[in-house]
Design a protein around this motif. Structure first.
Motif, PDB file in Angstrom:
ATOM      1  N   SER A  35       0.823  -1.207   0.000  1.00 41.55           N
ATOM      2  CA  SER A  35       0.000   0.000   0.000  1.00 41.55           C
ATOM      3  C   SER A  35       0.858   1.259   0.000  1.00 41.55           C
ATOM      4  O   SER A  35       0.481   2.274  -0.587  1.00 41.55           O
ATOM      5  CB  SER A  35      -0.953   0.011   1.199  1.00 41.55           C
ATOM      6  N   VAL A  36       2.034   1.198   0.653  1.00 41.75           N
ATOM      7  CA  VAL A  36       2.914   2.357   0.709  1.00 41.75           C
ATOM      8  C   VAL A  36       3.851   2.415  -0.493  1.00 41.75           C
ATOM      9  O   VAL A  36       4.078   3.490  -1.075  1.00 41.75           O
ATOM     10  CB  VAL A  36       3.731   2.347   2.019  1.00 41.75           C
ATOM     11  N   TRP A  37       4.384   1.259  -0.918  1.00 41.68           N
ATOM     12  CA  TRP A  37       5.432   1.249  -1.932  1.00 41.68           C
ATOM     13  C   TRP A  37       5.003   0.694  -3.287  1.00 41.68           C
ATOM     14  O   TRP A  37       5.723   0.869  -4.272  1.00 41.68           O
ATOM     15  CB  TRP A  37       6.645   0.464  -1.422  1.00 41.68           C
ATOM     16  N   GLY A  38       3.867   0.018  -3.358  1.00 35.39           N
ATOM     17  CA  GLY A  38       3.429  -0.540  -4.631  1.00 35.39           C
ATOM     18  C   GLY A  38       3.303   0.479  -5.749  1.00 35.39           C
ATOM     19  O   GLY A  38       3.850   0.291  -6.856  1.00 35.39           O
ATOM     20  N   PRO A  39       2.598   1.601  -5.520  1.00 36.94           N
ATOM     21  CA  PRO A  39       2.482   2.594  -6.597  1.00 36.94           C
ATOM     22  C   PRO A  39       3.829   3.125  -7.068  1.00 36.94           C
ATOM     23  O   PRO A  39       4.046   3.296  -8.284  1.00 36.94           O
ATOM     24  CB  PRO A  39       1.643   3.710  -5.941  1.00 36.94           C
ATOM     25  N   SER A  40       4.745   3.378  -6.147  1.00 37.01           N
ATOM     26  CA  SER A  40       6.070   3.868  -6.548  1.00 37.01           C
ATOM     27  C   SER A  40       6.815   2.835  -7.372  1.00 37.01           C
ATOM     28  O   SER A  40       7.516   3.172  -8.334  1.00 37.01           O
ATOM     29  CB  SER A  40       6.892   4.235  -5.306  1.00 37.01           C
ATOM     30  N   TYR A  41       6.680   1.546  -7.012  1.00 42.92           N
ATOM     31  CA  TYR A  41       7.355   0.493  -7.779  1.00 42.92           C
ATOM     32  C   TYR A  41       6.820   0.422  -9.200  1.00 42.92           C
ATOM     33  O   TYR A  41       7.584   0.270 -10.161  1.00 42.92           O
ATOM     34  CB  TYR A  41       7.185  -0.856  -7.088  1.00 42.92           C
ATOM     35  N   PHE A  42       5.508   0.556  -9.363  1.00 40.38           N
ATOM     36  CA  PHE A  42       4.939   0.502 -10.705  1.00 40.38           C
ATOM     37  C   PHE A  42       5.413   1.676 -11.559  1.00 40.38           C
ATOM     38  O   PHE A  42       5.553   1.540 -12.775  1.00 40.38           O
ATOM     39  CB  PHE A  42       3.409   0.485 -10.637  1.00 40.38           C
ATOM     40  N   VAL A  43       5.681   2.827 -10.923  1.00 37.39           N
ATOM     41  CA  VAL A  43       6.170   3.986 -11.673  1.00 37.39           C
ATOM     42  C   VAL A  43       7.656   3.851 -11.983  1.00 37.39           C
ATOM     43  O   VAL A  43       8.082   3.882 -13.146  1.00 37.39           O
ATOM     44  CB  VAL A  43       5.899   5.292 -10.893  1.00 37.39           C
ATOM     45  N   SER A  44       8.485   3.712 -10.935  1.00 35.59           N
ATOM     46  CA  SER A  44       9.936   3.724 -11.133  1.00 35.59           C
ATOM     47  C   SER A  44      10.513   2.373 -11.520  1.00 35.59           C
ATOM     48  O   SER A  44      11.537   2.304 -12.213  1.00 35.59           O
ATOM     49  CB  SER A  44      10.628   4.215  -9.861  1.00 35.59           C
ATOM     50  N   GLY A  45       9.868   1.281 -11.083  1.00 35.42           N
ATOM     51  CA  GLY A  45      10.402  -0.042 -11.375  1.00 35.42           C
ATOM     52  C   GLY A  45       9.878  -0.658 -12.650  1.00 35.42           C
ATOM     53  O   GLY A  45      10.611  -1.336 -13.383  1.00 35.42           O
TER      54      GLY A  45
END
Length: 451
Positions: free
Chosen positions: A264-274
């Motif tokens: 919930s905290v890091w999933g969205p960032s991973y989809f963007v940057s990863g």
């Protein structure tokens, strides 16, 4: 069940006949379904509140000048008082109506948004998440306790899952809506939106919220083979906490909640940057994740309920069943991490993270099965507090992994891999140790083996 067959520690609260027939064919008033629907909306707001931090991660970190570790700390501090207030309010729920307590909780959510809106800084963010976590900690177990007062034991699975359906709906609805607000009007608009929605729900609950009629254990008893004492019993808490129906589901659900906190905290960032998706696309991907959760809450609980009504013992229809589901989710997550990039990897991440926590409802049913109604609020809240305890460190640990890895993408994948391993181990352990049939006999709640 005869009186001398009962444990000496199990005491009826009033004199009565030794036995009572199970309450089969209990009809649920229409208001019971209305209460379930209102509590579903409450949980929808609950999980929208949880997801807003991850959805606003990039602009928040930029505007407030936060590192990944600091942002992870904000995600973790949400859970610092989450379990503490869950236990405290859970015991209060044994004395006060859940209707009144849920109203106070919804109002507290709205107030908790003010520190971040008035003082946009790391300190304001930490206070906001700390207060919001404290207010939300008791919500899920209290909502489960409230809805179970309207439905008999064999018929609780679907309405209880309807309440937890709000978890998936909250994310599915919040992801595109809040992403739109954040993108076009700034992250403050999303925070204001959640504060107002909480107030609106509180007003509606004030009008329709009521306590259910099934307020003793035997009044809701209709599992196959039930033969329960007619008097409500009170069991020492040390014996209730020692029951495998309380501690063994924690082995299954704690890894699922740990994984939820990380994603919930890091999933969205991973989809963007990863994985290279745009923020707008990520909003819709997280909505799909929410829909996967919503489907899982309904489907897995419905299937468990079908098995119970067909005479399958709750050890298998609830205990082993939920362990297998979580174990399979862990295996899918490990495969997704191994695949690396691509749409299939993204899809498996959404499915495995989405389904991992959807048997939470069944865990609540197991705890309720081995708890007198007069002590059920405390047992459910204590259970939920332990399940969510490791979420205190989950986002922070993931943030440290991101900061210290060779690349942020490597850090995300390492965190996700550990989530998968924990799910596998926890699912297998729970499937082995959960024994509600044995617990209810030993506690004097049932006189026959329902396995």
């Amino acid at each position: 069940m005869t009186a001398d067959a009962r444990s000496a520690d199990t005491v009826p609260t009033q004199p009565t006949s030794a036995t009572a027939p199970p309450a089969r064919g209990i009809r649920t008033p229409a208001r019971g379904w209305l209460i379930a629907a209102m509590l579903c909306v409450l949980m929808t707001i609950n999980f929208a509140d949880k997801s807003v931090l991850g959805l606003a991660a990039e602009p928040l970190m930029r505007d407030l000048g936060l590192t990944a570790s600091q942002f992870g700390l904000a995600g973790s501090i949400f859970f610092l008082l989450f379990g503490v207030t869950g236990v405290v309010v859970g015991f209060l729920g044994n004395r006060f109506t859940s209707t009144r307590l849920l109203l106070v909780i919804a109002l507290a959510w709205s107030v908790s948004m003010m520190p971040l809106l008035l003082f946009p800084s790391l300190a304001g963010l930490l206070v906001n998440r700390l207060l919001l976590g404290a207010a939300e900690g008791p919500t899920a177990p209290l909502a489960s306790h409230a809805v179970q007062k309207w439905f008999s034991d064999s018929r609780r699975a679907v309405p209880a899952s309807l309440v937890n359906l709000g978890a998936g709906l909250g994310i599915a609805i919040a992801a595109p809506v809040l992403t739109y607000l954040i993108t076009n009007f700034g992250w403050q608009s999303a925070i204001w939106c959640m504060a107002v929605v909480s107030l609106v729900w509180a007003a509606g609950w004030k009008l329709v919220g009521r306590e259910g009629p099934l307020d003793t254990y035997d009044s809701a008893a209709d599992l196959p083979g039930d033969h329960t004492p007619a008097a409500e019993v009170r069991v020492p808490y040390r014996r209730l906490f020692a029951a495998s129906s309380w501690w063994a589901p924690i082995l299954v659900l704690a890894p699922g909640y740990f994984s939820f906190a990380v994603f919930s905290v890091w999933g969205p960032s991973y989809f963007v940057s990863g994985l290279g998706y745009s923020p707008g696309t990520v909003g819709w991907l997280i909505a799909v994740y929410g829909l996967v959760m919503a489907f899982g809450h309904i489907f897995f609980s419905w299937l468990s309920g079908v098995l119970v009504r067909r005479g399958v013992g709750t050890r298998w229809a609830r205990g082993v069943y939920m362990g297998v589901v979580v174990c399979l989710c862990g295996e899918l997550l490990v495969v997704a991490v191994a695949m690396g990039t691509g749409p299939w990897a993204a899809g498996l991440l959404l499915v495995s993270f989405g389904f991992a926590g959807t048997v939470h409802t069944i865990g609540f049913l197991l705890v309720a099965e081995s708890s007198p109604v007069g002590q059920r609020s405390a047992m459910l809240s204590s259970f939920n507090s332990v399940v969510t305890a490791f979420a205190v460190i989950a986002p922070f640990v993931a943030g440290v992994l991101v900061d210290t890895a060779a690349t942020p993408t490597d850090g995300y994948r390492t965190a996700f891999l550990w989530c998968g391993i924990l799910l596998i181990v926890g699912g297998l352990a729970g499937a082995v140790f959960i024994r509600p049939d044995r617990d209810t006999r030993r506690l004097g709640l049932r006189g026959t083996d329902s396995d």
